[in-house]
Write a protein that holds these residues in place. Sequence first.
Motif, PDB file in Angstrom:
ATOM      1  N   ALA A  40     -34.990 -42.602 -73.813  1.00 47.98           N
ATOM      2  CA  ALA A  40     -34.410 -43.156 -75.034  1.00 47.98           C
ATOM      3  C   ALA A  40     -32.993 -42.632 -75.193  1.00 47.98           C
ATOM      4  N   PRO A  41     -32.156 -43.352 -75.924  1.00 46.38           N
ATOM      5  CA  PRO A  41     -30.767 -42.902 -76.114  1.00 46.38           C
ATOM      6  C   PRO A  41     -30.715 -41.491 -76.691  1.00 46.38           C
ATOM      7  N   GLY A  42     -29.929 -40.637 -76.041  1.00 48.35           N
ATOM      8  CA  GLY A  42     -29.769 -39.274 -76.510  1.00 48.35           C
ATOM      9  C   GLY A  42     -30.896 -38.340 -76.139  1.00 48.35           C
ATOM     10  N   ASN A  43     -31.911 -38.873 -75.466  1.00 46.37           N
ATOM     11  CA  ASN A  43     -33.065 -38.039 -75.083  1.00 46.37           C
ATOM     12  C   ASN A  43     -33.113 -37.833 -73.575  1.00 46.37           C
ATOM     13  N   GLU A  44     -33.864 -36.826 -73.185  1.00 43.28           N
ATOM     14  CA  GLU A  44     -34.099 -36.625 -71.761  1.00 43.28           C
ATOM     15  C   GLU A  44     -35.133 -37.633 -71.272  1.00 43.28           C
ATOM     16  N   ARG A  45     -35.092 -37.864 -69.996  1.00 43.53           N
ATOM     17  CA  ARG A  45     -36.077 -38.738 -69.389  1.00 43.53           C
ATOM     18  C   ARG A  45     -37.444 -38.065 -69.492  1.00 43.53           C
ATOM     19  N   GLU A  46     -38.480 -38.841 -69.862  1.00 42.06           N
ATOM     20  CA  GLU A  46     -39.805 -38.258 -70.021  1.00 42.06           C
ATOM     21  C   GLU A  46     -40.854 -39.034 -69.249  1.00 42.06           C
ATOM     22  N   PHE A  47     -41.851 -38.302 -68.782  1.00 43.65           N
ATOM     23  CA  PHE A  47     -42.981 -38.898 -68.092  1.00 43.65           C
ATOM     24  C   PHE A  47     -43.818 -39.704 -69.077  1.00 43.65           C
ATOM     25  N   GLU A  89     -40.372 -45.879 -81.839  1.00 38.43           N
ATOM     26  CA  GLU A  89     -40.090 -44.718 -80.996  1.00 38.43           C
ATOM     27  C   GLU A  89     -40.421 -44.946 -79.524  1.00 38.43           C
ATOM     28  N   ASP A  90     -41.017 -46.082 -79.189  1.00 44.34           N
ATOM     29  CA  ASP A  90     -41.221 -46.448 -77.786  1.00 44.34           C
ATOM     30  C   ASP A  90     -39.968 -47.083 -77.179  1.00 44.34           C
ATOM     31  N   THR A  91     -38.972 -47.337 -78.003  1.00 42.24           N
ATOM     32  CA  THR A  91     -37.730 -47.925 -77.507  1.00 42.24           C
ATOM     33  C   THR A  91     -37.078 -47.010 -76.485  1.00 42.24           C
ATOM     34  N   ALA A  92     -36.824 -47.546 -75.306  1.00 40.77           N
ATOM     35  CA  ALA A  92     -36.276 -46.756 -74.201  1.00 40.77           C
ATOM     36  C   ALA A  92     -36.047 -47.658 -73.000  1.00 40.77           C
ATOM     37  N   VAL A  93     -35.360 -47.105 -72.016  1.00 40.68           N
ATOM     38  CA  VAL A  93     -35.329 -47.723 -70.696  1.00 40.68           C
ATOM     39  C   VAL A  93     -36.521 -47.166 -69.923  1.00 40.68           C
TER      40      VAL A  93
END
Length: 119
Positions: A40-47, A89-93
Motif C-alpha cells: 500500500a502507498p507509504g507502507n512496506e511490502r507485506e506477505f 485497507e486492502d487497497t494496494a498493488v
Amino acid sequence: QVQLVESGGGLVQAGGSLRLSCTASGRTFSNYIMGWFRQAPGNEREFVTHITWSGGNTHYTDSVKVRFTISRDNAKNTVYLQMNSLKPEDTAVYYCVARRSFTEEYNYWGQGTQVTVSS
C-alpha cells in the motif's frame, strides 16, 4: 527464469469481490511455491498468502483470513487469489511471487496489479 504476469485488479466498493490471476511461464509451474504480496502507498511490502506445489497447503496473513482464498491450477500454470468482503485497507498493488522451496527467498516477482477498494 520464471515470468509472472498478474491480471484482475481494479476498483471495487467495500464489501465487494475481485479475483486476481497470475500466469507463469518459463519453468515447470508445479515446482514452485506460489504466493501473493501487497504494498500500500507509504507502507512496506507485506506477505498475503502462499500455496504449496500441489495446492495441498496454504497460509494467510491474519488480516485476510476467511476473506481471501488462494488456489492454483497447475495444468494452466496459473495461481488465483479470490478476494471477498474487501475493505479500503486492502487497497494496494498486489504482486504474484514464486520460489522453489521454503529455504529460498521469493526470487520471482510479477509486475503487480492495482487493487483499489472505495469506502
